[in-house]
Design a protein around this motif. Structure first.
Motif, PDB file in Angstrom:
ATOM      1  N   VAL A  48       0.836  -1.208   0.000  1.00 57.99           N
ATOM      2  CA  VAL A  48       0.000   0.000   0.000  1.00 57.99           C
ATOM      3  C   VAL A  48       0.873   1.261   0.000  1.00 57.99           C
ATOM      4  O   VAL A  48       0.580   2.232  -0.700  1.00 57.99           O
ATOM      5  N   ALA A  51       2.217   1.629  -3.663  1.00 61.57           N
ATOM      6  CA  ALA A  51       1.155   2.018  -4.602  1.00 61.57           C
ATOM      7  C   ALA A  51       0.739   3.464  -4.344  1.00 61.57           C
ATOM      8  O   ALA A  51       0.450   4.229  -5.256  1.00 61.57           O
ATOM      9  N   SER A  52       0.741   3.840  -3.064  1.00 60.17           N
ATOM     10  CA  SER A  52       0.334   5.189  -2.702  1.00 60.17           C
ATOM     11  C   SER A  52       1.374   6.225  -3.149  1.00 60.17           C
ATOM     12  O   SER A  52       1.025   7.301  -3.630  1.00 60.17           O
ATOM     13  N   TYR A 179      -5.656   4.201   1.033  1.00 57.76           N
ATOM     14  CA  TYR A 179      -6.342   3.017   0.482  1.00 57.76           C
ATOM     15  C   TYR A 179      -7.037   3.309  -0.844  1.00 57.76           C
ATOM     16  O   TYR A 179      -7.018   2.487  -1.753  1.00 57.76           O
ATOM     17  N   THR A 182      -4.436   3.207  -3.598  1.00 54.87           N
ATOM     18  CA  THR A 182      -3.994   1.885  -4.050  1.00 54.87           C
ATOM     19  C   THR A 182      -4.931   1.388  -5.151  1.00 54.87           C
ATOM     20  O   THR A 182      -4.491   0.904  -6.193  1.00 54.87           O
TER      21      THR A 182
END
Length: 539
Positions: A48, A51-52, A179, A182
């Motif tokens: 996460v 991806a963030s 979140y 992501t």
């Protein structure tokens, strides 16, 4: 431009439903304390985090701007996109210092390493810089994308996106941002990859594209005498801007601080660096494809910034087009959400909490929410002004960043590598840097009023990359000289905050936080970066 049809709208609706689902789930789990609101409770895993980092970096201004770069013979700007090796620097060099000091924000780190003056300067300056570079550009690009995709006018598109993003950022804080990002990163990568494959197929493969445009078009490193992109200045300045952006900027670093520990944080940066290699293939190449099709008379678009949306709406089948459109909206929203959250973190932790040290946690979270709303309003007001300054979006961003980055990069780099640098040196360099940066932006806007032989005209007209490189050198010398002329820093204060003062215990802790896999993947990433530079040499 082909308009979206029913299948496309179904894909967009599904994406928004999923997004609302994630946001609601996150908001229901959150707690009312600052660590949860600003750093997602510091318990996020590497996937996460990576991806963030990627999603915050790739906003729609990136997608639109990079494809525009590919479509307008500005390939040297590609060097900013192969900064994966600098993302690795964040994990291997900078992150251990940030994590050890336990800070929420970058200005807070400067206070621990130097003193409160540097913290004040950097927090106020960062908030102003966000409005100038990130918010306005992101909203502007969003307006371009939304109006091109959904066929509504620019202002409606821009304002609708801002309001929608503002709502979930205000309510959910950093956890909602991380979140949802992501989800958005996955969507964007899949969508753009499909577009690149279909596009390459349509132009008849890479070779056919090179035949149409000529091999020289694909040359990333121009000679040192090139008026626009001389390669020595390009390399030096892009590295300075890269270190500022990836290693010292609240916007990106805040993502790694949400990790459970240094190990997860570093793995997050390695994964982020791996993802960072994708934009070259996913966003720049569609721009080149759009130009090839335009030269063959198969596509029509006016400004280079429209290359990506037009290519997308003409090449993709219905349903898929909606999904990529959703991906672009996702990119726009994730960048906006990141800036909003970083601004409110900086304001709440660095400005408000310093003025009201006893404010309860709930009050701080509320202040963060109000700050977010304010930032949104200022960003919208700034757009019309920005439209005047520079032609291609991506270039505007790079030129302003080349003036902002040198003093900040100098202070952080030397602050970590050289223990003799003191608070007075850091403070003086930041102030001097801000004055020079604004002076240069003013000269650039007013240069036509000066005599062409005057010093002021020369400074205003100097290539932004060359200016950035000399300015950085000046900042380094200035910082060292002022520090050496003033008091020696307190040894206790800088323990574990510079390379020369790390304790044995911390060294051992750091060694146990990585293994051979982390090192191997990092080396692999650096090799790919070198490969890309060799490939784009115009031969």
């Amino acid at each position: 431009m082909q308009q979206l049809d029913n299948y496309d709208w179904i894909s967009i609706a599904l994406y928004f439903l999923l997004l609302v689902g994630v946001a609601v789930w996150v908001i229901s789990k959150k707690e009312d304390n600052t660590e949860d609101y600003f750093l997602a409770g510091r318990n996020v895993g590497w996937f996460v985090v990576g991806a963030s980092i990627f999603a915050s970096n790739i906003g729609s201004e990136h997608v639109v701007g990079l494809a525009g770069t590919g479509a307008s013979n500005k390939l040297p700007l590609l060097i900013y996109e192969i900064h994966a090796w600098i993302v690795l620097m964040l994990g291997w060099v900078f992150l251990p210092f940030y994590a050890r000091s336990g800070v929420f924000t970058m200005p807070e780190f400067l206070e621990k390493r130097f003193d409160a003056r540097s913290r004040w300067v950097l927090s106020i300056f960062s908030i102003v810089a966000y409005v100038l570079t990130k918010i306005s550009v992101t909203i502007y690009a969003g307006g371009v994308v939304v109006s091109a995709l959904l066929g509504i006018d620019f202002w409606t598109g821009a304002i609708a996106t801002v309001v929608l993003t503002g709502i979930y950022t205000v309510l959910g804080g950093m956890r909602a941002v991380v979140y949802t990002e992501t989800l958005q990163a996955i969507l964007l990568v899949v969508g753009a990859a499909v577009l690149t494959f279909i596009g390459l197929d349509k132009v008849g493969g890479w070779g056919s594209m090179v035949d149409t445009l000529g091999p020289e078009y694909f040359n990333m490193l121009r000679p040192a005498t090139d008026p626009d992109f001389p390669w020595p200045s390009l390399f030096i300045t892009s590295t300075i801007v890269g270190i500022w952006y990836w290693c010292t900027d609240q916007y990106i670093v805040q993502r790694t601080l949400t990790a459970k520990n240094i190990k997860e944080g570093r793995r997050g940066t390695i994964f982020g660096a791996l993802l960072k290699l994708l934009p070259v293939f996913l966003f720049l190449i569609p721009g080149v494809i759009a130009l090839t099709l335009k030269m063959r008379g198969e596509l029509e678009w006016e400004s280079a910034d429209q290359a990506f949306p037009v290519l997308m709406s003409n090449l993709l089948p219905s349903g898929l087009r909606g999904l990529v459109a959703a991906g672009l909206l996702a990119a726009l929203m994730s960048s906006l959400a990141s800036v909003f959250n970083s601004c409110s973190t900086l304001f709440t932790v660095d400005v408000y909490k310093k003025l009201r040290p006893n404010a309860p946690e709930k009050k701080l979270v509320r202040t963060g929410q109000i700050a977010t709303v304010f930032v949104v309003i200022i960003g919208i007001i700034w757009i019309p002004i920005m439209a005047n300054i520079s032609g291609v979006l991506y270039e505007y961003l790079q030129s302003v960043q080349s003036y902002i980055a040198p003093p900040i990069t100098a202070v952080f780099l030397l602050g970590i590598f050289y223990k003799r640098i003191n608070a007075t040196g850091a403070f003086a360099t930041l102030i001097m840097g801000i004055v020079v940066a604004f002076f240069r932006i003013a000269l650039e806007l007013l240069k036509d009023n000066f005599d062409a032989n005057s010093m002021l005209y020369y400074l205003g007209d100097m290539n932004f990359l060359t200016f950035g490189a000399w300015f950085f050198l000046f900042c380094l010398i200035f910082l060292v000289v002022v520090s050496l002329l003033t008091e020696v820093p307190n040894k206790q204060q800088i323990t574990n905050l510079t390379f020369g003062t790390i304790t044995e215990e911390e060294k051992n802790k750091n060694k146990s936080s990585y293994n051979w896999v982390d090192i191997a993947v990092s080396i692999f990433i650096v090799l790919i970066v070198i490969g890309v530079m060799i490939f784009f040499n115009g031969k």
